[in-house]
Write a protein that holds these residues in place. Structure first.
Motif, PDB file in Angstrom:
ATOM      1  N   CYS A  56      -5.117 -10.929   3.525  1.00  6.74           N
ATOM      2  CA  CYS A  56      -6.335 -10.320   2.965  1.00  6.74           C
ATOM      3  C   CYS A  56      -7.006  -9.427   4.005  1.00  6.74           C
ATOM      4  CB  CYS A  56      -7.318 -11.397   2.499  1.00  6.74           C
ATOM      5  SG  CYS A  56      -6.741 -12.280   1.039  1.00  6.74           S
ATOM      6  N   GLU A  57      -7.031  -9.879   5.253  1.00  2.00           N
ATOM      7  CA  GLU A  57      -7.700  -9.080   6.278  1.00  2.00           C
ATOM      8  C   GLU A  57      -6.933  -7.794   6.563  1.00  2.00           C
ATOM      9  OE1 GLU A  57      -9.500 -11.885   9.196  1.00  2.00           O
ATOM     10  OE2 GLU A  57     -10.886 -11.759   7.494  1.00  2.00           O
ATOM     11  N   GLU A  58      -5.633  -7.889   6.537  1.00  2.00           N
ATOM     12  CA  GLU A  58      -4.822  -6.680   6.719  1.00  2.00           C
ATOM     13  C   GLU A  58      -5.097  -5.703   5.568  1.00  2.00           C
ATOM     14  OE1 GLU A  58      -3.114  -6.037   9.292  1.00  2.00           O
ATOM     15  OE2 GLU A  58      -1.894  -4.303   8.720  1.00  2.00           O
ATOM     16  N   ASP A  59      -5.161  -6.262   4.386  1.00  6.87           N
ATOM     17  CA  ASP A  59      -5.420  -5.451   3.194  1.00  6.87           C
ATOM     18  C   ASP A  59      -6.770  -4.737   3.330  1.00  6.87           C
ATOM     19  OD1 ASP A  59      -5.353  -4.394   0.655  1.00  6.87           O
ATOM     20  OD2 ASP A  59      -5.688  -6.296  -0.388  1.00  6.87           O
ATOM     21  N   LEU A  60      -7.804  -5.472   3.725  1.00  8.62           N
ATOM     22  CA  LEU A  60      -9.139  -4.864   3.881  1.00  8.62           C
ATOM     23  C   LEU A  60      -9.091  -3.731   4.908  1.00  8.62           C
ATOM     24  CD1 LEU A  60     -11.255  -8.148   3.781  1.00  8.62           C
ATOM     25  CD2 LEU A  60     -11.494  -6.215   2.189  1.00  8.62           C
ATOM     26  N   ALA A  61      -8.367  -3.965   6.014  1.00  6.07           N
ATOM     27  CA  ALA A  61      -8.292  -2.951   7.069  1.00  6.07           C
ATOM     28  C   ALA A  61      -7.549  -1.713   6.574  1.00  6.07           C
ATOM     29  CB  ALA A  61      -7.608  -3.536   8.303  1.00  6.07           C
ATOM     30  N   VAL A  62      -6.394  -1.931   5.917  1.00  2.00           N
ATOM     31  CA  VAL A  62      -5.601  -0.778   5.443  1.00  2.00           C
ATOM     32  C   VAL A  62      -6.386  -0.005   4.381  1.00  2.00           C
ATOM     33  CG1 VAL A  62      -3.461  -0.058   4.286  1.00  2.00           C
ATOM     34  CG2 VAL A  62      -3.397  -1.937   5.928  1.00  2.00           C
ATOM     35  N   HIS A  66       0.840  -1.209   0.000  1.00  2.00           N
ATOM     36  CA  HIS A  66       0.000   0.000   0.000  1.00  2.00           C
ATOM     37  C   HIS A  66       0.870   1.252   0.000  1.00  2.00           C
ATOM     38  CE1 HIS A  66      -4.237  -1.150   0.265  1.00  2.00           C
ATOM     39  NE2 HIS A  66      -3.818  -2.257   0.879  1.00  2.00           N
ATOM     40  N   GLU A  67       1.897   1.239   0.821  1.00  2.00           N
ATOM     41  CA  GLU A  67       2.780   2.399   0.951  1.00  2.00           C
ATOM     42  C   GLU A  67       3.427   2.754  -0.399  1.00  2.00           C
ATOM     43  OE1 GLU A  67       3.201   4.161   3.679  1.00  2.00           O
ATOM     44  OE2 GLU A  67       4.738   5.458   2.755  1.00  2.00           O
ATOM     45  N   LEU A  68       3.817   1.713  -1.146  1.00  2.00           N
ATOM     46  CA  LEU A  68       4.499   1.965  -2.431  1.00  2.00           C
ATOM     47  C   LEU A  68       3.511   2.107  -3.599  1.00  2.00           C
ATOM     48  CD1 LEU A  68       7.584  -0.446  -2.169  1.00  2.00           C
ATOM     49  CD2 LEU A  68       7.576   2.045  -1.930  1.00  2.00           C
ATOM     50  N   GLY A  69       2.231   2.004  -3.292  1.00  2.00           N
ATOM     51  CA  GLY A  69       1.225   2.191  -4.355  1.00  2.00           C
ATOM     52  C   GLY A  69       1.095   1.005  -5.293  1.00  2.00           C
ATOM     53  N   ALA A  70       1.480  -0.197  -4.813  1.00  2.00           N
ATOM     54  CA  ALA A  70       1.367  -1.393  -5.671  1.00  2.00           C
ATOM     55  C   ALA A  70      -0.093  -1.804  -5.825  1.00  2.00           C
ATOM     56  CB  ALA A  70       2.156  -2.539  -5.045  1.00  2.00           C
ATOM     57  N   GLN A  71      -0.372  -2.546  -6.906  1.00  2.00           N
ATOM     58  CA  GLN A  71      -1.725  -3.081  -7.095  1.00  2.00           C
ATOM     59  C   GLN A  71      -1.769  -4.579  -6.824  1.00  2.00           C
ATOM     60  OE1 GLN A  71      -0.849  -1.156 -10.960  1.00  2.00           O
ATOM     61  NE2 GLN A  71      -2.980  -1.746 -11.332  1.00  2.00           N
ATOM     62  N   PHE A  72      -0.586  -5.194  -6.816  1.00  2.00           N
ATOM     63  CA  PHE A  72      -0.534  -6.662  -6.725  1.00  2.00           C
ATOM     64  C   PHE A  72       0.407  -7.117  -5.615  1.00  2.00           C
ATOM     65  CE2 PHE A  72      -1.371  -5.505 -11.116  1.00  2.00           C
ATOM     66  CZ  PHE A  72      -2.432  -6.327 -11.465  1.00  2.00           C
ATOM     67  N   LEU A  73       0.057  -8.266  -5.069  1.00  2.00           N
ATOM     68  CA  LEU A  73       0.959  -8.977  -4.160  1.00  2.00           C
ATOM     69  C   LEU A  73       1.103 -10.376  -4.736  1.00  2.00           C
ATOM     70  CD1 LEU A  73      -0.851  -7.900  -0.938  1.00  2.00           C
ATOM     71  CD2 LEU A  73       1.575  -7.520  -1.280  1.00  2.00           C
ATOM     72  N   VAL A  74       2.300 -10.934  -4.622  1.00  2.00           N
ATOM     73  CA  VAL A  74       2.505 -12.297  -5.123  1.00  2.00           C
ATOM     74  C   VAL A  74       2.985 -13.172  -3.971  1.00  2.00           C
ATOM     75  CG1 VAL A  74       4.084 -13.687  -6.554  1.00  2.00           C
ATOM     76  CG2 VAL A  74       2.846 -11.778  -7.578  1.00  2.00           C
ATOM     77  N   ALA A 100      -7.471   3.859   4.662  1.00  2.00           N
ATOM     78  CA  ALA A 100      -6.891   4.839   3.733  1.00  2.00           C
ATOM     79  C   ALA A 100      -7.864   5.207   2.613  1.00  2.00           C
ATOM     80  CB  ALA A 100      -5.605   4.277   3.144  1.00  2.00           C
ATOM     81  N   LYS A 101      -9.015   4.588   2.632  1.00  2.00           N
ATOM     82  CA  LYS A 101     -10.038   4.788   1.580  1.00  2.00           C
ATOM     83  C   LYS A 101      -9.444   4.546   0.189  1.00  2.00           C
ATOM     84  CE  LYS A 101     -13.280   7.760   4.011  1.00  2.00           C
ATOM     85  NZ  LYS A 101     -12.647   7.677   5.347  1.00  2.00           N
ATOM     86  N   THR A 102      -8.720   3.433   0.076  1.00  2.00           N
ATOM     87  CA  THR A 102      -8.162   3.057  -1.230  1.00  2.00           C
ATOM     88  C   THR A 102      -8.662   1.655  -1.570  1.00  2.00           C
ATOM     89  OG1 THR A 102      -6.222   2.234  -0.086  1.00  2.00           O
ATOM     90  CG2 THR A 102      -5.999   4.384  -1.145  1.00  2.00           C
ATOM     91  N   GLN A 103      -8.249   1.192  -2.719  1.00  2.00           N
ATOM     92  CA  GLN A 103      -8.643  -0.137  -3.181  1.00  2.00           C
ATOM     93  C   GLN A 103      -7.816  -1.201  -2.479  1.00  2.00           C
ATOM     94  OE1 GLN A 103      -9.435  -0.917  -7.146  1.00  2.00           O
ATOM     95  NE2 GLN A 103     -11.093   0.494  -6.714  1.00  2.00           N
ATOM     96  N   THR A 104      -8.391  -2.383  -2.368  1.00  2.00           N
ATOM     97  CA  THR A 104      -7.593  -3.504  -1.872  1.00  2.00           C
ATOM     98  C   THR A 104      -6.670  -3.969  -3.004  1.00  2.00           C
ATOM     99  OG1 THR A 104      -9.339  -5.019  -2.520  1.00  2.00           O
ATOM    100  CG2 THR A 104      -9.278  -4.363  -0.197  1.00  2.00           C
ATOM    101  N   LEU A 105      -5.684  -4.767  -2.652  1.00  2.00           N
ATOM    102  CA  LEU A 105      -4.710  -5.251  -3.635  1.00  2.00           C
ATOM    103  C   LEU A 105      -5.172  -6.596  -4.185  1.00  2.00           C
ATOM    104  CD1 LEU A 105      -1.535  -4.414  -1.526  1.00  2.00           C
ATOM    105  CD2 LEU A 105      -2.772  -2.940  -3.102  1.00  2.00           C
ATOM    106  N   ARG A 106      -4.524  -7.016  -5.260  1.00  2.00           N
ATOM    107  CA  ARG A 106      -4.844  -8.328  -5.820  1.00  2.00           C
ATOM    108  C   ARG A 106      -3.777  -9.304  -5.343  1.00  2.00           C
ATOM    109  NH1 ARG A 106      -7.439  -8.182 -11.611  1.00  2.00           N
ATOM    110  NH2 ARG A 106      -9.477  -8.272 -10.616  1.00  2.00           N
TER     111      ARG A 106
END
Ligand code: GLT
Ligand code: MN
Ligand code: MN
Length: 418
Positions: free
Chosen positions: A190-196, A151-159, A200-206
């Motif tokens: 995934c839960e961390e992603d939903l919380a962040v 999230h900090e680096l503005g990524a859209q994906f996690l692998v 931050a009112k941003t999209q979750t990552l893939r």
């Protein structure tokens, strides 16, 4: 006899021959494709079990600077490629991440993907889904931390490549339990992603799972993209809609599969989100050769499939420059040539999809013979048998396109004159 190139002359020789190769695209053109360069690919020192390193360390800021010059628009990394394990989740991590953000910004790059290293450090000797609750808790913490870095680096994906999820010794672990524990790690991410994202009112990552059939374990619990698809739908994941795939071309070849068919299965499941691009040989180890150096025809076909199904995710150049390539060669030859082969194959795939001969042949095959439906197998076969020859004709045409023969390129035969 060619005279020896002295050490001082060698770079000039490489430069001259690289320029003579021609066919390169400008950095502006290269930036138009969703091409990402991994930190670990550029910084790979050529080491392996039987190999000492052949190249020097390259820092993230240097990789980012070089990528910018080449025209690679996106950068990807493992957490520990840039943050030493002992500095993770400390103030030092925040400083490093801030420095990377700055380097990306000043070089006009974006970070598209972050991945958590859960295979290299000794703590992962028994995998991130080990029996010991402390190891699993640390694994979940690392995954959550990687989500925050993403999230900090503005990524859209996690692998996630669960490299060590398997075993060397038979009967020692309970595979069903390991799968459940592994799912807990993905659930935590995934839960961390939903919380962040909510905060931050941003999209979750893939969140994308990557399979590899062998290495570094002898037996792997989730060895293929198909096994990963099954895992996503197993009921063990709390947010299966947030989890998709990052197939790697070579990893599907390694088990003897057809990468194109594996990608098709991911596409129909709606899970082809990220794609690791490279090349190599069937039923051999993970040599991670650069795209198109081994199977250019198959790559043309793969890209035709992706183009015709509107794949718009990243092409992550997960390959390893060979040990015989120098640090200078990594950025002067290896990356630019890999990217240019990819772009050429991508554009060729577009051309092949528009090729009037391929189009007409494909449509003729789909139209069939037009005879009335019946239960007479022999009659149906007889009615269709001439159009079925078009399969071979299409294959011939694809090779013609690959070799440039469709544009009138002709290699003169012995004794033949222009
Ligand atoms: C490792 C692996 C790759 C994965 C990387 C992501 S790590 O290099 O062989 O295929 O994509 O974790
Ligand atoms: Mn990979
Ligand atoms: Mn690989």
């Amino acid at each position: 006899m060619t005279k020896s190139a002295t050490p001082q002359d060698q770079r000039a020789l490489v430069d001259r021959l690289m320029t003579a190769c021609g066919g390169s695209y400008s950095p502006e053109t290269r930036r138009k494709y969703f091409i990402s360069g991994p930190q670990w690919a550029a910084a790979y020192q050529g080491q392996a079990l039987f190999h000492a390193p052949t190249r020097q360390v390259v820092s993230a800021t240097e990789v980012i600077r070089q990528f910018a010059e080449i025209g690679i628009g996106y950068w990807t990394t493992h957490d520990t490629d840039v943050i030493p394990t002992e500095a993770l989740m400390t103030g030092r991590q925040a400083e490093i991440v801030a420095g990377i953000k700055e380097a990306l910004k000043s070089n006009g790059l974006q970070c598209s993907m972050v991945t958590c290293e859960t295979f290299y450090h000794p703590v992962w000797a028994a995998s991130p889904a080990a029996e010991s609750p402390e190891i699993r808790a640390y694994g979940a913490t690392r995954l959550r931390n990687t989500v925050r870095i993403g999230h900090e680096l503005g990524a859209q994906f996690l692998v996630y490549w669960p490299g060590t999820l398997g075993y060397l010794l038979q009967g020692v672990i309970d595979e069903t339990q390991t799968l459940k524990w592994y799912a807990e790690g993905i659930n935590a991410a995934c839960e961390e992603d939903l919380a962040v994202a909510a905060q931050a009112k941003t999209q979750t990552l893939r969140h994308c799972l990557e399979a590899k059939p062998f290495e570094p374990q002898a037996e792997i619990i989730l060895p293929t993209s198909d096994a990963m698809l099954n895992f996503i739908n197993s009921g063990l994941l709390k947010h299966p809609d947030m989890v998709g795939l990052n197939p790697e071309y070579l990893h599907e070849l390694m088990w003897g599969g057809a990468p194109r068919a594996a990608l098709a299965r991911a596409l129909v499941a709606g899970k082809l989100w990220h794609f690791d691009v490279n090349d190599g040989y069937r039923l051999k180890h993970d040599v991670d050769i650069a795209v198109g150096l081994v199977n250019p025809l198959d790559w043309l076909n793969v890209l035709m499939l992706l183009r015709s199904h509107g794949y718009n995710g990243p092409f992550n150049f997960d390959y390893k420059p060979p040990r015989t390539t120098s640090n200078y060669g990594v950025f002067r030859v290896s990356f630019p040539s890999a990217i240019d082969r990819f772009i050429t194959l991508w554009e060729m795939a577009g051309e092949a999809l528009e090729d009037p001969i391929i189009k007409e042949a494909t449509e003729a095959l789909k139209a069939g013979a037009g005879v009335a439906a019946s239960n007479d197998a022999q009659q149906i076969f007889e009615a269709n048998k001439e159009i079925l020859t078009l399969h071979e004709l299409i294959a011939h045409r694809l090779v013609q396109i690959l070799l440039g023969l469709h544009r009138g390129r002709k290699i003169f035969a012995r004794g033949e004159k222009a």
